[in-house]
Design a protein around this motif. Sequence first.
Motif, PDB file in Angstrom:
ATOM      1  N   GLY A  71       5.218 -16.115  58.383  1.00  0.00           N
ATOM      2  CA  GLY A  71       6.189 -15.373  59.514  1.00  0.00           C
ATOM      3  C   GLY A  71       6.691 -16.206  60.675  1.00  0.00           C
ATOM      4  N   TYR A  72       7.229 -15.006  61.798  1.00  0.00           N
ATOM      5  CA  TYR A  72       7.143 -15.784  63.080  1.00  0.00           C
ATOM      6  C   TYR A  72       6.251 -14.310  64.168  1.00  0.00           C
ATOM      7  CZ  TYR A  72      10.916 -18.182  61.196  1.00  0.00           C
ATOM      8  OH  TYR A  72      11.237 -19.347  60.250  1.00  0.00           O
ATOM      9  N   ILE A  73       5.661 -15.245  65.351  1.00  0.00           N
ATOM     10  CA  ILE A  73       4.993 -14.451  66.340  1.00  0.00           C
ATOM     11  C   ILE A  73       6.195 -13.552  66.833  1.00  0.00           C
ATOM     12  CG2 ILE A  73       3.779 -14.111  68.138  1.00  0.00           C
ATOM     13  CD1 ILE A  73       2.471 -15.611  65.424  1.00  0.00           C
ATOM     14  N   ALA A  74       6.197 -12.431  66.695  1.00  0.00           N
ATOM     15  CA  ALA A  74       6.619 -11.004  67.253  1.00  0.00           C
ATOM     16  C   ALA A  74       6.494 -10.703  68.382  1.00  0.00           C
ATOM     17  CB  ALA A  74       7.179  -9.956  66.448  1.00  0.00           C
ATOM     18  N   THR A  75       5.484 -10.692  69.570  1.00  0.00           N
ATOM     19  CA  THR A  75       5.183 -10.690  70.189  1.00  0.00           C
ATOM     20  C   THR A  75       3.943 -11.864  70.661  1.00  0.00           C
ATOM     21  OG1 THR A  75       3.007  -9.090  69.058  1.00  0.00           O
ATOM     22  CG2 THR A  75       5.203  -7.514  69.320  1.00  0.00           C
ATOM     23  N   ALA A  76       3.656 -10.531  72.380  1.00  0.00           N
ATOM     24  CA  ALA A  76       3.072 -12.268  72.444  1.00  0.00           C
ATOM     25  C   ALA A  76       1.854 -11.553  72.126  1.00  0.00           C
ATOM     26  CB  ALA A  76       3.139 -11.444  74.419  1.00  0.00           C
ATOM     27  N   PRO A  77       1.125 -12.777  71.945  1.00  0.00           N
ATOM     28  CA  PRO A  77      -0.573 -12.491  71.397  1.00  0.00           C
ATOM     29  C   PRO A  77      -1.582 -11.937  72.128  1.00  0.00           C
ATOM     30  CG  PRO A  77       0.451 -14.252  70.246  1.00  0.00           C
ATOM     31  CD  PRO A  77       1.621 -14.312  72.045  1.00  0.00           C
TER      32      PRO A  77
END
Length: 167
Positions: free
Chosen positions: A16-22
């Motif tokens: 997938g793709y990171i959607a929020t700031a970690p």
Amino acid sequence: MMDAQAQMQTGTSVRGYIATAPKLTYGKTGVARFYARFKQLHSRPEEDGSRTRLPPSFHNLVIFGQEAEYAYQNFAKRDPFLASGYKHTPEPGPDGKLREEEFVADVIRHTWPNASGPGQGLTRTPPQHSQAQTAPQRQAGTVENRGQAFEPPPRPAQAPPSAVIGR
């Protein structure tokens, strides 16, 4: 009779793709915990061989320990990834409310969409986070060549090929 060789172990992975700031936090025992929401793309095959894009889905990604610290230093919002681990459905909270399932990863790596992407020679300065961050301060620096598993050993120079084969 069972072969003395160990059986292959398989597992579960997500892409997938990171959607929020970690976010990186530390528990009471000092174990690092990485958290981010991630987006998965979906499509449906059609009879003519084409694919119809479907709406994306969003899920929770959690990583613990040293891999959590690695992920926090190397992943930012919109980065593509492949992670292996397992799906976990938390117990209901104290109020009896059901909590959303999460993917608990033990390994995470970038999956750049094409060879010309930043997967090779990735250079990124550490993300800037607010003072409210509960993680200890990291040393400033850059991440370089994280896509490389190892540096190949140097090879001796080879003699030029012979003009006549078989001699």
